[in-house]
Structures are given as structure tokens and as C-alpha cells.
Design a protein around this motif. Structure first.
Motif, mmCIF file in Angstrom:
data_model
loop_
_atom_site.group_PDB
_atom_site.id
_atom_site.type_symbol
_atom_site.label_atom_id
_atom_site.label_comp_id
_atom_site.label_asym_id
_atom_site.label_seq_id
_atom_site.Cartn_x
_atom_site.Cartn_y
_atom_site.Cartn_z
ATOM 1 N N ILE A 40 0.971 -1.350 0.304
ATOM 2 C CA ILE A 40 0.062 -0.094 -0.005
ATOM 3 C C ILE A 40 0.756 0.986 -0.008
ATOM 4 O O ILE A 40 0.634 2.325 -0.812
ATOM 5 C CB ILE A 40 -0.812 -0.071 1.147
ATOM 6 C CG1 ILE A 40 -2.048 -1.123 1.047
ATOM 7 C CG2 ILE A 40 -1.600 1.419 1.345
ATOM 8 C CD1 ILE A 40 -2.745 -1.499 2.174
ATOM 9 N N LEU A 41 1.904 1.136 0.693
ATOM 10 C CA LEU A 41 2.796 2.469 0.851
ATOM 11 C C LEU A 41 3.478 2.434 -0.632
ATOM 12 O O LEU A 41 3.573 3.667 -1.050
ATOM 13 C CB LEU A 41 3.685 2.085 1.813
ATOM 14 C CG LEU A 41 3.653 2.169 3.267
ATOM 15 C CD1 LEU A 41 4.981 2.250 4.347
ATOM 16 C CD2 LEU A 41 2.769 3.457 3.679
ATOM 17 N N GLU A 42 3.861 1.631 -1.162
ATOM 18 C CA GLU A 42 4.627 1.525 -2.525
ATOM 19 C C GLU A 42 3.472 1.986 -3.661
ATOM 20 O O GLU A 42 3.802 3.026 -4.614
ATOM 21 C CB GLU A 42 5.226 0.206 -2.856
ATOM 22 C CG GLU A 42 6.192 -0.167 -2.205
ATOM 23 C CD GLU A 42 6.459 -1.620 -2.534
ATOM 24 O OE1 GLU A 42 5.875 -2.078 -3.120
ATOM 25 O OE2 GLU A 42 7.463 -1.844 -1.968
ATOM 26 N N LYS A 43 2.135 1.844 -3.673
ATOM 27 C CA LYS A 43 1.011 2.194 -4.333
ATOM 28 C C LYS A 43 0.810 3.579 -4.159
ATOM 29 O O LYS A 43 0.688 4.465 -5.042
ATOM 30 C CB LYS A 43 -0.002 1.315 -4.059
ATOM 31 C CG LYS A 43 -1.386 1.673 -4.923
ATOM 32 C CD LYS A 43 -2.541 0.738 -4.682
ATOM 33 C CE LYS A 43 -3.943 1.404 -5.325
ATOM 34 N NZ LYS A 43 -5.045 0.798 -4.735
ATOM 35 N N ASN A 44 0.431 3.971 -2.906
ATOM 36 C CA ASN A 44 -0.204 5.194 -2.488
ATOM 37 C C ASN A 44 0.711 6.439 -2.091
ATOM 38 O O ASN A 44 0.366 7.447 -1.848
ATOM 39 C CB ASN A 44 -1.134 5.075 -1.322
ATOM 40 C CG ASN A 44 -2.568 4.349 -2.050
ATOM 41 O OD1 ASN A 44 -2.694 4.283 -3.313
ATOM 42 N ND2 ASN A 44 -3.271 3.757 -1.294
ATOM 43 N N ILE A 45 1.991 6.226 -1.994
ATOM 44 C CA ILE A 45 3.164 7.041 -1.744
ATOM 45 C C ILE A 45 4.024 6.980 -2.976
ATOM 46 O O ILE A 45 5.185 6.268 -2.981
ATOM 47 C CB ILE A 45 3.799 7.030 -0.412
ATOM 48 C CG1 ILE A 45 2.775 7.078 0.583
ATOM 49 C CG2 ILE A 45 4.915 8.236 -0.277
ATOM 50 C CD1 ILE A 45 3.250 6.948 1.852
ATOM 51 N N PRO A 46 3.910 7.628 -4.304
ATOM 52 C CA PRO A 46 4.656 7.398 -5.431
ATOM 53 C C PRO A 46 5.872 7.761 -5.262
ATOM 54 O O PRO A 46 6.823 6.931 -6.001
ATOM 55 C CB PRO A 46 3.870 8.489 -6.211
ATOM 56 C CG PRO A 46 2.661 8.723 -5.850
ATOM 57 C CD PRO A 46 2.689 8.520 -4.294
#
Length: 290
Positions: A40-46
Motif C-alpha cells: 500500500i505504501l508503494e502504491k499510494n506514496i509514489p
């Protein structure tokens, strides 16, 4: 009861009350971020993928602590999901990297609405007449330990990391601002001289933004920052993390102040924009957002 035994029991109870929460926190922090949370971090914090490994590890630890200490509450029928929790925690903890700071110590609860929520306030008009006024908002930071966010706008902030609009960064900048005792655009700084230079630069650029807003001039920062010094700090924080090249180009001294405060340089995580985009300010209208 024997007085000595009573004193010993009271002392033991005090020691336990101080030790046990620290032990629980240490235990929570010893657990790595879950694979789903990391995704989720990788997806939503570009910018996460381009951060150096030590900062990624630091952010993961901050997120674990944030999620352990803070409560999420869904409002207006919204069910809180892991994506909401990790996305909000990850973006909020970007503001804490490399800083010797507690993880939003005054914050207890994050209230999440599915979309814009309505807040009713009493406005005092001419003659002291009080009139209720309903306002639609995307986010708010309160001084009683709560932050309120509209989830659809959190998603928009995650989807575009270059537009200078991010409700999580904005509201959690207010949380940092208020840690000094008042939300006035001056968060905790290390010494008196730091406050002098901070005030000189921020007040000058705040006045310049007010001029741009009044006369509808383009600017790097959203004109909403011209509302007051607290909103200026929050909007400048959004700009610092999402439009760092443009901010450094048009507000060099302000950018230097934020480098000193946030202890990171977001330009390290982002590619430079096209030359014309770096030179051209973008916001041209005052648009209240939260």
C-alpha cells in the motif's frame, strides 16, 4: 498493612505503569511492516520507491508506531480498511522523517468520511448577530486530538503527487504547527535565532502570496495559503513535498527554511519537471479547500 509494604507496592505500581506501555510499544515496533502494508505504501506514496533504503525503513517504523498509537474511525457509513490506514499513516509520517520528534503526541483519532463533509459553525455578523453557517470541507485538524479527512480526496492526493494538493500533508502540517501551543505558522524550532529567520522569510512570502491572491496572479503555492499564517505553513508543506523544484525556483529562501525544518529534500525522490513547468507558477485562483 505494613507501611513499608504499602510504599513498596505503590512504587511497584508506578514503575509498572511507566514500564508496561513502553514495553508494549517496543514489542509493536519490533514487528516488521506487513507485506500488504508495504504494498500500500508503494502504491499510494509514489515517491516511496525512490527513497533511499534507510528512509524507507524509517518510514516503515514510523507507520507501525502511528498505527499502534492512533485510532481510525469511519464516519457516514464508511468502513475503515487497511488501505485507508496505511495510506494516511504513510503520508502523515513523511513529515516526521529524520526529525527527533514524537509521532504526533497530541493526536488520538483520525475520523475518515467517504467524501466532503459538512461542518456547521456560528459566524458573528454586524451588530453581533450570530448566524449558523454550513461549510463543506475536505479535511480539518482539531486541537482536541482529532484529524478529519475525506477519503476520496486522500485518494486524489495519492494519485497525483505533483499538483501541490494533498489533504493528509496539509492537515498533519497543522498538527505539527499546533505542537508549539498554537496553530500560527510557527512550529517548534530549535532556538530563538531559528524563529527570527523563520518569521522573516515566512511572513514575507505570506504577504507576497496574499498579493498574488488579491490580484489573481499565478503562484507556485495555492492561494488558499493566503488565508492566514497557519494555512500558509500547511500549503507550503504540500508544495515542499509535491512541487519541490518549483518551490526552490520561486521561493529559494522559503525552501531553505523547510529543508532545515523537515530534514529531507524531496527533490532527491522526484525527477525534475520539464524546464517550462519548473519556471511557470501554476495556481491562479483563490480556492478554499479545507
Amino acid at each position: 498493612m505494613n507501611p513499608l509494604l504499602w510504599i513498596a507496592l505503590v512504587t511497584l505500581a508506578i514503575v509498572f505503569s511507566l514500564w508496561f506501555p513502553r514495553w508494549r510499544l517496543k514489542r509493536a515496533l519490533s514487528r516488521p511492516l506487513s507485506a500488504d502494508g508495504l504494498a500500500i505504501l508503494e502504491k499510494n506514496i509514489p515517491v516511496y520507491a525512490r527513497m533511499p533504503a534507510p528512509l524507507q525503513q524509517q518510514l516503515q517504523s514510523l507507520v507501525v508506531q502511528f498505527l499502534y498509537q492512533k485510532k481510525f474511525v469511519g464516519c457516514a457509513g464508511l468502513t475503515i480498511t487497511d488501505e485507508m490506514r496505511y495510506t494516511i499513516a504513510g503520508q502523515a509520517c513523511l513529515l516526521l522523517l529524520n526529525r527527533q520528534s514524537a509521532v504526533y503526541p497530541e493526536l488520538d483519532t483520525i475520523l475518515v468520511y467517504p467524501d466532503e463533509f459538512v461542518v456547521t459553525r456560528n459566524e458573528v455578523g454586524p451588530g453581533g448577530v450570530v448566524t449558523p453557517s454550513a461549510n463543506g470541507l475536505l479535511g480539518e485538524s482539531w486541537g482536541d486530538g482529532r484529524v478529519i479527512l475525506a477519503w476520496n480526496h486522500v485518494q486524489r492526493g495519492a494519485a497525483d503527487w505533483t499538483d501541490g494538493h494533498n489533504v493528509v500533508l496539509h492537515e498533519f502540517a497543522h498538527q505539527l504547527d499546533s505542537e508549539s501551543g498554537a496553530a500560527n505558522g510557527a512550529p517548534y524550532l530549535p532556538n530563538v535565532s531559528s524563529y527570527r529567520s523563520w518569521a522573516t522569510v515566512l511572513l514575507r512570502d505570506f504577504d507576497n502570496l496574499r498579493h498574488d491572491a488579491i490580484y489573481h496572479q499565478k503562484s507556485v503555492m495555492d492561494h488558499y495559503g493566503a488565508t492566514n499564517p497557519a494555512e500558509f505553513f500547511a500549503v507550503a508543506t504540500e508544495t515542499f513535498f509535491e512541487k519541490p523544484y518549483q518551490m526552490a525556483e520561486h521561493h529559494e529562501e522559503l525552501y531553505a527554511q523547510f529543508l532545515g525544518y523537515y530534514k529531507v529534500d524531496p527533490r532527491d525522490w522526484m525527477s525534475p519537471p520539464p524546464d517550462d513547468a519548473a519556471q511557470e507558477p501554476v495556481f491562479a485562483n483563490y480556492a478554499p479547500r479545507w
